[in-house]
Design an enzyme around this catalytic site. Structure first.
Site, PDB file in Angstrom:
ATOM      1  N   THR A 153       0.820  -1.207   0.000  1.00 33.47           N
ATOM      2  CA  THR A 153       0.000   0.000   0.000  1.00 33.47           C
ATOM      3  C   THR A 153       0.855   1.259   0.000  1.00 33.47           C
ATOM      4  OG1 THR A 153      -1.500   1.270   1.429  1.00 33.47           O
ATOM      5  CG2 THR A 153      -0.095  -0.315   2.524  1.00 33.47           C
ATOM      6  N   ASP A 154       0.275   2.347  -0.496  1.00 34.93           N
ATOM      7  CA  ASP A 154       0.982   3.646  -0.436  1.00 34.93           C
ATOM      8  C   ASP A 154       1.075   4.165   1.006  1.00 34.93           C
ATOM      9  OD1 ASP A 154      -1.716   4.282  -0.095  1.00 34.93           O
ATOM     10  OD2 ASP A 154      -1.780   5.832  -1.647  1.00 34.93           O
ATOM     11  N   GLU A 155       0.288   3.579   1.912  1.00 36.14           N
ATOM     12  CA  GLU A 155       0.285   4.093   3.294  1.00 36.14           C
ATOM     13  C   GLU A 155       1.606   3.866   4.020  1.00 36.14           C
ATOM     14  OE1 GLU A 155      -3.012   3.131   5.734  1.00 36.14           O
ATOM     15  OE2 GLU A 155      -4.451   3.371   4.115  1.00 36.14           O
ATOM     16  N   TYR A 205      -2.044  -0.718  11.128  1.00 31.19           N
ATOM     17  CA  TYR A 205      -2.166  -1.377   9.818  1.00 31.19           C
ATOM     18  C   TYR A 205      -0.973  -1.042   8.935  1.00 31.19           C
ATOM     19  CZ  TYR A 205      -3.342  -1.713   4.873  1.00 31.19           C
ATOM     20  OH  TYR A 205      -3.288  -1.958   3.518  1.00 31.19           O
ATOM     21  N   LYS A 249       2.203  -3.354   7.323  1.00 33.08           N
ATOM     22  CA  LYS A 249       2.446  -3.487   5.885  1.00 33.08           C
ATOM     23  C   LYS A 249       3.871  -3.035   5.555  1.00 33.08           C
ATOM     24  CE  LYS A 249       0.061  -4.601   3.043  1.00 33.08           C
ATOM     25  NZ  LYS A 249      -0.267  -5.969   2.495  1.00 33.08           N
TER      26      LYS A 249
HETATM   27  P1  NAD Z   1      -9.710  -7.358   2.268  1.00 30.40           P
HETATM   28  O1  NAD Z   1      -9.741  -7.100   3.722  1.00 30.40           O
HETATM   29  O2  NAD Z   1     -10.918  -7.075   1.432  1.00 30.40           O
HETATM   30  O3  NAD Z   1      -9.345  -8.898   2.003  1.00 30.40           O
HETATM   31  C1  NAD Z   1      -8.365  -9.561   2.747  1.00 30.40           C
HETATM   32  C2  NAD Z   1      -8.518 -11.069   2.494  1.00 30.40           C
HETATM   33  O4  NAD Z   1      -7.460 -11.738   3.206  1.00 30.40           O
HETATM   34  C3  NAD Z   1      -9.843 -11.634   3.019  1.00 30.40           C
HETATM   35  O5  NAD Z   1     -10.400 -12.525   2.095  1.00 30.40           O
HETATM   36  C4  NAD Z   1      -9.438 -12.366   4.293  1.00 30.40           C
HETATM   37  O6  NAD Z   1     -10.272 -13.477   4.600  1.00 30.40           O
HETATM   38  C5  NAD Z   1      -8.022 -12.815   3.932  1.00 30.40           C
HETATM   39  N1  NAD Z   1      -7.185 -13.040   5.116  1.00 30.40           N
HETATM   40  C6  NAD Z   1      -7.041 -12.228   6.200  1.00 30.40           C
HETATM   41  N2  NAD Z   1      -6.206 -12.797   7.101  1.00 30.40           N
HETATM   42  C7  NAD Z   1      -5.798 -13.967   6.559  1.00 30.40           C
HETATM   43  C8  NAD Z   1      -4.913 -14.987   6.999  1.00 30.40           C
HETATM   44  N3  NAD Z   1      -4.299 -14.917   8.180  1.00 30.40           N
HETATM   45  N4  NAD Z   1      -4.721 -16.062   6.183  1.00 30.40           N
HETATM   46  C9  NAD Z   1      -5.346 -16.152   4.990  1.00 30.40           C
HETATM   47  N5  NAD Z   1      -6.200 -15.215   4.539  1.00 30.40           N
HETATM   48  C10 NAD Z   1      -6.423 -14.131   5.298  1.00 30.40           C
HETATM   49  O7  NAD Z   1      -8.440  -6.577   1.723  1.00 30.40           O
HETATM   50  P2  NAD Z   1      -8.205  -5.850   0.320  1.00 30.40           P
HETATM   51  O8  NAD Z   1      -8.705  -4.471   0.394  1.00 30.40           O
HETATM   52  O9  NAD Z   1      -8.640  -6.748  -0.774  1.00 30.40           O
HETATM   53  O10 NAD Z   1      -6.604  -5.768   0.330  1.00 30.40           O
HETATM   54  C11 NAD Z   1      -5.822  -6.811  -0.237  1.00 30.40           C
HETATM   55  C12 NAD Z   1      -4.361  -6.421  -0.180  1.00 30.40           C
HETATM   56  O11 NAD Z   1      -4.152  -5.221  -0.911  1.00 30.40           O
HETATM   57  C13 NAD Z   1      -3.841  -6.149   1.226  1.00 30.40           C
HETATM   58  O12 NAD Z   1      -2.543  -6.661   1.309  1.00 30.40           O
HETATM   59  C14 NAD Z   1      -3.837  -4.631   1.335  1.00 30.40           C
HETATM   60  O13 NAD Z   1      -2.842  -4.202   2.229  1.00 30.40           O
HETATM   61  C15 NAD Z   1      -3.498  -4.265  -0.091  1.00 30.40           C
HETATM   62  N6  NAD Z   1      -3.962  -2.935  -0.547  1.00 30.40           N
HETATM   63  C16 NAD Z   1      -5.275  -2.583  -0.418  1.00 30.40           C
HETATM   64  C17 NAD Z   1      -5.716  -1.369  -0.929  1.00 30.40           C
HETATM   65  C18 NAD Z   1      -7.174  -0.946  -0.859  1.00 30.40           C
HETATM   66  O14 NAD Z   1      -7.498   0.162  -1.245  1.00 30.40           O
HETATM   67  N7  NAD Z   1      -8.080  -1.806  -0.400  1.00 30.40           N
HETATM   68  C19 NAD Z   1      -4.798  -0.506  -1.553  1.00 30.40           C
HETATM   69  C20 NAD Z   1      -3.457  -0.897  -1.641  1.00 30.40           C
HETATM   70  C21 NAD Z   1      -3.048  -2.123  -1.155  1.00 30.40           C
HETATM   71  O1  DAU Z   2      -4.159   3.862   0.456  1.00 34.13           O
HETATM   72  C1  DAU Z   2      -4.368   2.494   0.391  1.00 34.13           C
HETATM   73  C2  DAU Z   2      -5.204   2.041   1.561  1.00 34.13           C
HETATM   74  O2  DAU Z   2      -6.531   2.468   1.293  1.00 34.13           O
HETATM   75  C3  DAU Z   2      -5.154   0.535   1.779  1.00 34.13           C
HETATM   76  O3  DAU Z   2      -3.856   0.172   2.168  1.00 34.13           O
HETATM   77  C4  DAU Z   2      -6.150   0.095   2.865  1.00 34.13           C
HETATM   78  O4  DAU Z   2      -6.179  -1.314   2.952  1.00 34.13           O
HETATM   79  C5  DAU Z   2      -7.528   0.606   2.487  1.00 34.13           C
HETATM   80  O5  DAU Z   2      -8.448   0.289   3.512  1.00 34.13           O
HETATM   81  C6  DAU Z   2      -7.490   2.112   2.267  1.00 34.13           C
HETATM   82  O6  DAU Z   2      -7.195   2.793   3.505  1.00 34.13           O
HETATM   83  P1  DAU Z   2      -8.001   4.118   3.956  1.00 34.13           P
HETATM   84  O7  DAU Z   2      -7.903   4.227   5.411  1.00 34.13           O
HETATM   85  O8  DAU Z   2      -7.598   5.273   3.095  1.00 34.13           O
HETATM   86  O9  DAU Z   2      -9.488   3.663   3.471  1.00 34.13           O
HETATM   87  P2  DAU Z   2     -10.943   3.816   4.125  1.00 34.13           P
HETATM   88  O10 DAU Z   2     -11.908   3.317   3.114  1.00 34.13           O
HETATM   89  O11 DAU Z   2     -11.003   3.239   5.482  1.00 34.13           O
HETATM   90  O12 DAU Z   2     -11.096   5.395   4.271  1.00 34.13           O
HETATM   91  C7  DAU Z   2     -10.917   6.275   3.152  1.00 34.13           C
HETATM   92  C8  DAU Z   2     -11.041   7.704   3.675  1.00 34.13           C
HETATM   93  O13 DAU Z   2     -12.405   7.945   4.056  1.00 34.13           O
HETATM   94  C9  DAU Z   2     -10.207   7.980   4.902  1.00 34.13           C
HETATM   95  O14 DAU Z   2      -9.730   9.318   4.821  1.00 34.13           O
HETATM   96  C10 DAU Z   2     -11.197   7.849   6.061  1.00 34.13           C
HETATM   97  C11 DAU Z   2     -12.498   8.319   5.434  1.00 34.13           C
HETATM   98  N1  DAU Z   2     -13.743   7.704   5.949  1.00 34.13           N
HETATM   99  C12 DAU Z   2     -13.802   6.350   6.067  1.00 34.13           C
HETATM  100  C13 DAU Z   2     -14.976   5.736   6.492  1.00 34.13           C
HETATM  101  C14 DAU Z   2     -15.056   4.236   6.649  1.00 34.13           C
HETATM  102  C15 DAU Z   2     -14.848   8.502   6.209  1.00 34.13           C
HETATM  103  O15 DAU Z   2     -14.799   9.738   6.083  1.00 34.13           O
HETATM  104  N2  DAU Z   2     -16.016   7.892   6.620  1.00 34.13           N
HETATM  105  C16 DAU Z   2     -16.123   6.540   6.766  1.00 34.13           C
HETATM  106  O16 DAU Z   2     -17.219   6.056   7.117  1.00 34.13           O
END
Ligand code: NAD
Ligand code: DAU
Length: 335
Positions: free
Chosen positions: A120-122, A147, A151
């Site tokens: 992630t960019d975080e 989190y 990562k």
């Molecule tokens: P998500 O929470 O939707 O899915 C995570 C999956 O991993 C789920 O199916 C869960 O059951 C599985 N999981 C969790 N713990 C586990 C374990 N111990 N063993 C096996 N499986 C397990 O997450 P996502 O949003 O799809 O993110 C996927 C990946 O992408 C993560 O590594 C996250 O850091 C990265 N990422 C997410 C975003 C975003 O915007 N969502 C952006 C950049 C990177």
């Molecule tokens: O940047 C990549 C990341 O993006 C991933 O690594 C994470 O897995 C993914 O969850 C996401 O992280 P954020 O914390 O940015 O995503 P989230 O959807 O939780 O929140 C997006 C923005 O919206 C953040 O500034 C918080 C805000 N927010 C979130 C929720 C759930 C609200 O204002 N209201 C809400 O109800």
């Protein structure tokens, strides 16, 4: 090619499986997923008969060793992914994100299997709102939350295994994804499903925080580009120049769903809330020729809203528990 996809029942991983089966029919996919609250077999509806599904923990070294031994490629999505949850209880984040990655790295080292690490960019922390800079591959790591720090730690493990043991690995750090099958705890699906339920969207603080949105299919195509053409040991940032502040997103969701754009609530802000993320994806675009294919954020958001309208059976089972969890920590501050 035999591909082991960890976390393939989650948001990005399940979309990766669907995309791969549609575009690379020769891929033989095994999904390893623990089916935590965030994973759902329903996310693999329509393709379950074309993959081998293994329910299990990525932090289980013996299970992981056997699965990696039979693979040509591992794409590691599995993680605890939600910042708010990591503030409530960091323990599963440390276990899954660090020990899970460690188990995979040891297995790919033993069996000399190509590994791609999804991150992630975080890991870079946040930027000021008026900072002209964006994150690059050279930005120092400075994660803010439990989190993002786990990562970051997992990325550093990968880098060390490349340098010390010569594993064949690449890393990608992507910005915020949106699209179908995203858990309703996340910002965009939470607001869409709230509006469907007649509940006002919830904005953290003033809503000035900026996220750099990318469609999940663009992310996953970039992952394949890196797997197929990326340099071993290299990190690639993935982003599609999609910076939008949260207030604008909430207003757009309301407008696209035919509601008053001001019909939302301000709620308790997230502790340590990162202000702004922004990705400079020049290395991916110029070295590897990747370019995002998805249209404007507005069009992608409208399509995502449509998906949630048409797939209530997918999200309904998780909605009540998610909102109950939020209700314990978040209060409405202003309307
Ligand atoms: P998500 O929470 O939707 O899915 C995570 C999956 O991993 C789920 O199916 C869960 O059951 C599985 N999981 C969790 N713990 C586990 C374990 N111990 N063993 C096996 N499986 C397990 O997450 P996502 O949003 O799809 O993110 C996927 C990946 O992408 C993560 O590594 C996250 O850091 C990265 N990422 C997410 C975003 C975003 O915007 N969502 C952006 C950049 C990177
Ligand atoms: O940047 C990549 C990341 O993006 C991933 O690594 C994470 O897995 C993914 O969850 C996401 O992280 P954020 O914390 O940015 O995503 P989230 O959807 O939780 O929140 C997006 C923005 O919206 C953040 O500034 C918080 C805000 N927010 C979130 C929720 C759930 C609200 O204002 N209201 C809400 O109800």
């Amino acid at each position: 090619m035999k591909v082991l996809v960890t976390g393939g029942a989650g948001f990005i991983g399940s979309n990766f499986v669907h995309l791969t089966l549609a575009t690379r029919p020769d891929a033989e996919i095994t999904v390893l997923d623990k089916l935590t609250y965030a994973g759902s077999l329903a996310s693999l509806d329509g393709v379950l008969d074309r993959v081998r599904f293994v329910e299990g923990d990525v932090a289980d070294p013996e299970l992981v060793d056997g699965l990696v031994a039979g693979a040509d490629l591992v794409v590691h999505f599995a993680a605890e992914s939600h910042n708010d949850n990591s503030l409530d209880d960091p323990a599963p984040f440390v276990r899954t994100n660090l020990l899970g990655t460690f188990a995979l790295l040891e297995a790919v080292r033993r069996h000399d299997v190509r590994y791609h690490h999804i991150s992630t960019d975080e890991v870079y922390g946040d930027l000021e709102l008026d900072d002209p800079k964006k994150f690059t591959e050279d930005t120092p790591y400075n994660p803010s939350s439990p989190y993002s720090s786990t990562k970051a730690g997992s990325d550093l493990l990968v880098r060390a295994w490349v340098r010390s043991f010569g594993i064949r690995a690449t890393i990608s750090n992507c910005s915020n994804n949106y699209g179908p099958r995203q858990h309703v705890e996340k910002f965009i699906p939470r607001q869409i499903t709230n509006v469907i339920d007649g509940v006002r969207p919830k904005l953290y603080g003033a809503g000035l925080n900026v996220r750099d949105w990318i469609h999940v299919d663009d992310h996953n195509e970039a992952v394949w580009t890196i797997v197929e053409q990326g340099r071993i040991g290299e990190t690639y940032l993935i982003g599609a120049d999609g910076e939008v502040d949260n207030l604008t997103v909430v207003r757009l969701v309301l407008e696209l769903m035919g509601q008053d754009p001001d019909a939302f609530d301000h709620v308790t802000d997230r502790a340590g809330h990162d202000l702004r993320y922004a990705i400079e994806a020049g290395r991916l675009r110029t070295e590897l020729g990747w370019t995002p294919r998805y249209g404007t954020f507005r069009d992608g958001l409208a399509a995502t809203i449509e998906w949630y309208r048409e797939n209530e059976a997918w999200w309904r089972p998780m909605k009540e528990a998610t909102e109950a969890r939020y209700a314990r920590t978040q209060q409405v501050l202003a309307r």
